[in-house]
Scaffold this motif. Structure first.
Motif, PDB file in Angstrom:
ATOM      1  N   VAL A 125     -58.028  20.596  12.305  1.00  0.00           N
ATOM      2  CA  VAL A 125     -57.186  19.462  12.696  1.00  0.00           C
ATOM      3  C   VAL A 125     -55.886  19.933  13.347  1.00  0.00           C
ATOM      4  O   VAL A 125     -55.219  19.152  14.032  1.00  0.00           O
ATOM      5  N   SER A 126     -55.531  21.202  13.162  1.00  0.00           N
ATOM      6  CA  SER A 126     -54.307  21.710  13.793  1.00  0.00           C
ATOM      7  C   SER A 126     -54.388  21.646  15.309  1.00  0.00           C
ATOM      8  O   SER A 126     -53.360  21.688  15.994  1.00  0.00           O
ATOM      9  N   HIS A 127     -55.605  21.557  15.851  1.00  0.00           N
ATOM     10  CA  HIS A 127     -55.780  21.403  17.299  1.00  0.00           C
ATOM     11  C   HIS A 127     -55.035  20.191  17.825  1.00  0.00           C
ATOM     12  O   HIS A 127     -54.578  20.184  18.977  1.00  0.00           O
ATOM     13  N   PHE A 128     -54.887  19.167  17.011  1.00  0.00           N
ATOM     14  CA  PHE A 128     -54.234  17.936  17.434  1.00  0.00           C
ATOM     15  C   PHE A 128     -52.730  17.967  17.201  1.00  0.00           C
ATOM     16  O   PHE A 128     -52.044  16.979  17.511  1.00  0.00           O
ATOM     17  N   ILE A 129     -52.221  19.073  16.649  1.00  0.00           N
ATOM     18  CA  ILE A 129     -50.801  19.153  16.307  1.00  0.00           C
ATOM     19  C   ILE A 129     -50.123  20.370  16.919  1.00  0.00           C
ATOM     20  O   ILE A 129     -49.081  20.259  17.566  1.00  0.00           O
ATOM     21  N   ILE A 130     -50.712  21.558  16.717  1.00  0.00           N
ATOM     22  CA  ILE A 130     -50.061  22.815  17.089  1.00  0.00           C
ATOM     23  C   ILE A 130     -49.704  22.889  18.574  1.00  0.00           C
ATOM     24  O   ILE A 130     -48.574  23.288  18.915  1.00  0.00           O
ATOM     25  N   PRO A 131     -50.595  22.541  19.518  1.00  0.00           N
ATOM     26  CA  PRO A 131     -50.214  22.668  20.935  1.00  0.00           C
ATOM     27  C   PRO A 131     -48.954  21.884  21.291  1.00  0.00           C
ATOM     28  O   PRO A 131     -48.091  22.388  22.014  1.00  0.00           O
ATOM     29  N   TYR A 132     -48.834  20.679  20.753  1.00  0.00           N
ATOM     30  CA  TYR A 132     -47.676  19.844  21.081  1.00  0.00           C
ATOM     31  C   TYR A 132     -46.428  20.322  20.354  1.00  0.00           C
ATOM     32  O   TYR A 132     -45.312  20.197  20.872  1.00  0.00           O
ATOM     33  N   ALA A 133     -46.606  20.895  19.157  1.00  0.00           N
ATOM     34  CA  ALA A 133     -45.471  21.468  18.448  1.00  0.00           C
ATOM     35  C   ALA A 133     -44.920  22.676  19.208  1.00  0.00           C
ATOM     36  O   ALA A 133     -43.695  22.851  19.323  1.00  0.00           O
ATOM     37  N   ILE A 134     -45.811  23.513  19.733  1.00  0.00           N
ATOM     38  CA  ILE A 134     -45.363  24.672  20.515  1.00  0.00           C
ATOM     39  C   ILE A 134     -44.656  24.220  21.787  1.00  0.00           C
ATOM     40  O   ILE A 134     -43.582  24.735  22.140  1.00  0.00           O
ATOM     41  N   LEU A 135     -45.239  23.246  22.478  1.00  0.00           N
ATOM     42  CA  LEU A 135     -44.604  22.741  23.700  1.00  0.00           C
ATOM     43  C   LEU A 135     -43.236  22.137  23.391  1.00  0.00           C
ATOM     44  O   LEU A 135     -42.285  22.311  24.168  1.00  0.00           O
ATOM     45  N   ALA A 136     -43.128  21.424  22.277  1.00  0.00           N
ATOM     46  CA  ALA A 136     -41.841  20.833  21.904  1.00  0.00           C
ATOM     47  C   ALA A 136     -40.803  21.919  21.626  1.00  0.00           C
ATOM     48  O   ALA A 136     -39.640  21.809  22.052  1.00  0.00           O
ATOM     49  N   ALA A 137     -41.208  22.973  20.916  1.00  0.00           N
ATOM     50  CA  ALA A 137     -40.282  24.065  20.625  1.00  0.00           C
ATOM     51  C   ALA A 137     -39.822  24.751  21.912  1.00  0.00           C
ATOM     52  O   ALA A 137     -38.634  25.081  22.067  1.00  0.00           O
ATOM     53  N   LEU A 138     -40.755  24.935  22.843  1.00  0.00           N
ATOM     54  CA  LEU A 138     -40.375  25.547  24.122  1.00  0.00           C
ATOM     55  C   LEU A 138     -39.457  24.638  24.913  1.00  0.00           C
ATOM     56  O   LEU A 138     -38.529  25.101  25.598  1.00  0.00           O
ATOM     57  N   TRP A 139     -39.694  23.335  24.855  1.00  0.00           N
ATOM     58  CA  TRP A 139     -38.844  22.374  25.577  1.00  0.00           C
ATOM     59  C   TRP A 139     -37.399  22.447  25.108  1.00  0.00           C
ATOM     60  O   TRP A 139     -36.475  22.353  25.908  1.00  0.00           O
ATOM     61  N   ILE A 140     -37.227  22.654  23.811  1.00  0.00           N
ATOM     62  CA  ILE A 140     -35.879  22.725  23.243  1.00  0.00           C
ATOM     63  C   ILE A 140     -35.224  24.071  23.538  1.00  0.00           C
ATOM     64  O   ILE A 140     -34.047  24.148  23.889  1.00  0.00           O
ATOM     65  N   ARG A 141     -35.989  25.161  23.440  1.00  0.00           N
ATOM     66  CA  ARG A 141     -35.412  26.504  23.485  1.00  0.00           C
ATOM     67  C   ARG A 141     -35.352  27.107  24.885  1.00  0.00           C
ATOM     68  O   ARG A 141     -34.408  27.831  25.215  1.00  0.00           O
ATOM     69  N   ASN A 142     -36.375  26.854  25.709  1.00  0.00           N
ATOM     70  CA  ASN A 142     -36.442  27.528  27.002  1.00  0.00           C
ATOM     71  C   ASN A 142     -37.204  26.660  27.990  1.00  0.00           C
ATOM     72  O   ASN A 142     -38.438  26.677  28.012  1.00  0.00           O
ATOM     73  N   ARG A 143     -36.468  25.911  28.795  1.00  0.00           N
ATOM     74  CA  ARG A 143     -37.116  24.947  29.679  1.00  0.00           C
ATOM     75  C   ARG A 143     -38.006  25.640  30.719  1.00  0.00           C
ATOM     76  O   ARG A 143     -39.064  25.121  31.080  1.00  0.00           O
ATOM     77  N   ALA A 144     -37.603  26.807  31.211  1.00  0.00           N
ATOM     78  CA  ALA A 144     -38.404  27.507  32.213  1.00  0.00           C
ATOM     79  C   ALA A 144     -39.772  27.875  31.654  1.00  0.00           C
ATOM     80  O   ALA A 144     -40.799  27.686  32.320  1.00  0.00           O
ATOM     81  N   VAL A 145     -39.798  28.372  30.425  1.00  0.00           N
ATOM     82  CA  VAL A 145     -41.075  28.710  29.795  1.00  0.00           C
ATOM     83  C   VAL A 145     -41.870  27.443  29.507  1.00  0.00           C
ATOM     84  O   VAL A 145     -43.096  27.417  29.644  1.00  0.00           O
TER      85      VAL A 145
END
Length: 272
Positions: free
Chosen positions: A104-124
């Motif tokens: 079930v992490s398939h429905f959560i982890i990708p968006y959590a990683i993208l959210a963390a990148l959005w906050i920390r490093n917009r270029a990445v």
């Protein structure tokens, strides 16, 4: 607890707005909407694509992934071998809670990683989200043109060895039977012949590739371990053949390489 993509994405965007308020940016809501609308549209397109193969009249592929798995593992389906070894009891073991959580992490982890990148490093984040969208579109096109049955469906039709769809068995160990019910309901409503490639496998590999240059040894080990764990769970639970997983990894690599070359050409053009 959100247990489907739409809920997860709603929670993610709401969380981004809340976390970003301390930056005192009056345009933060506009930025969240602008940056995340493409992902929302992608999920809507994913849901709308369920009947694309039927509309195009494409035949469902059934034999090649099973043949590949038998060829690769000496004539024996790995899903059947794993279930015969680990799922011998009608009652799930405690370790199966991990299987359900990884699935079930398939429905959560990708968006959590993208959210963390959005906050920390917009270029990445831009690089990762672009590759994520391209990878998903590649998979959607394949689902429409080459619909392929998963192991559990072929087993129900008596076309391969008897294997069961078991990804939700472990929820009872966590006393979250409602979660298992929701997952099974969601599984029943999606495109049942969208097995090739496996996005469950492709997304973790995509983030292995994207995160590799920017994380340390621990982060790399965690990303690789998660990708391998997801592959094991998918085969054990009869959600995918090994062939589906290998192709998912290949799709992730192709998406990353293609976008990297496009970015490199744009950079050269700007430099000129």
């Amino acid at each position: 607890i959100p247990l489907d993509r739409e809920q997860v994405l709603l929670w993610t965007t709401a969380g981004l707005v809340a976390v970003s308020f301390n930056k005192r940016d009056d345009r933060i809501l506009l930025r969240v909407v602008r940056d995340w609308v493409p992902l929302v549209c992608l999920l809507l397109l994913y849901d709308l694509s369920r009947g694309a193969a039927d509309a195009l009249g494409m035949p469902v592929q059934e034999w090649f992934p099973a043949w590949f798995d038998r060829w690769l593992f000496g004539g024996e389906l790995p899903t059947w071998a794993l279930q015969r070894r680990f799922l011998t009891s009608p009652e799930p073991g405690r370790w199966e809670a991990l299987v359900s959580l990884v699935y079930v992490s398939h429905f959560i982890i990708p968006y959590a990683i993208l959210a963390a990148l959005w906050i920390r490093n917009r270029a990445v984040w831009v690089a990762a989200s672009t590759r994520f969208i391209v990878l998903t579109l590649m998979a959607l096109a394949t689902y429409a043109l080459v619909p392929t049955a998963p192991p559990w469906l072929l087993a129900r039709q008596g076309k391969i060895e008897p294997v069961s769809r078991s990804a939700a068995r472990g929820w009872g160990q966590l006393h979250l039977t409602i979660a298992g019910d929701l997952v099974e309901k969601g599984q029943a409503s999606v495109n049942l012949v969208a097995a090739l490639p496996s996005l469950h496998a492709a997304y973790p590999m995509l983030f292995v590739i994207v995160l590799w240059p920017i994380v340390g040894p621990t982060g790399r080990a965690l990303a690789l371990s998660y990708s391998c764990a997801m592959a094991f769970v998918l085969v054990l639970s009869a959600e995918h053949f090994v062939f589906d997983i290998v192709l998912g990894w290949a799709y992730a690599l192709v998406a990353c390489v293609a976008i990297q070359r496009i970015e490199h050409r744009k950079a050269q053009h700007v430099a000129v």
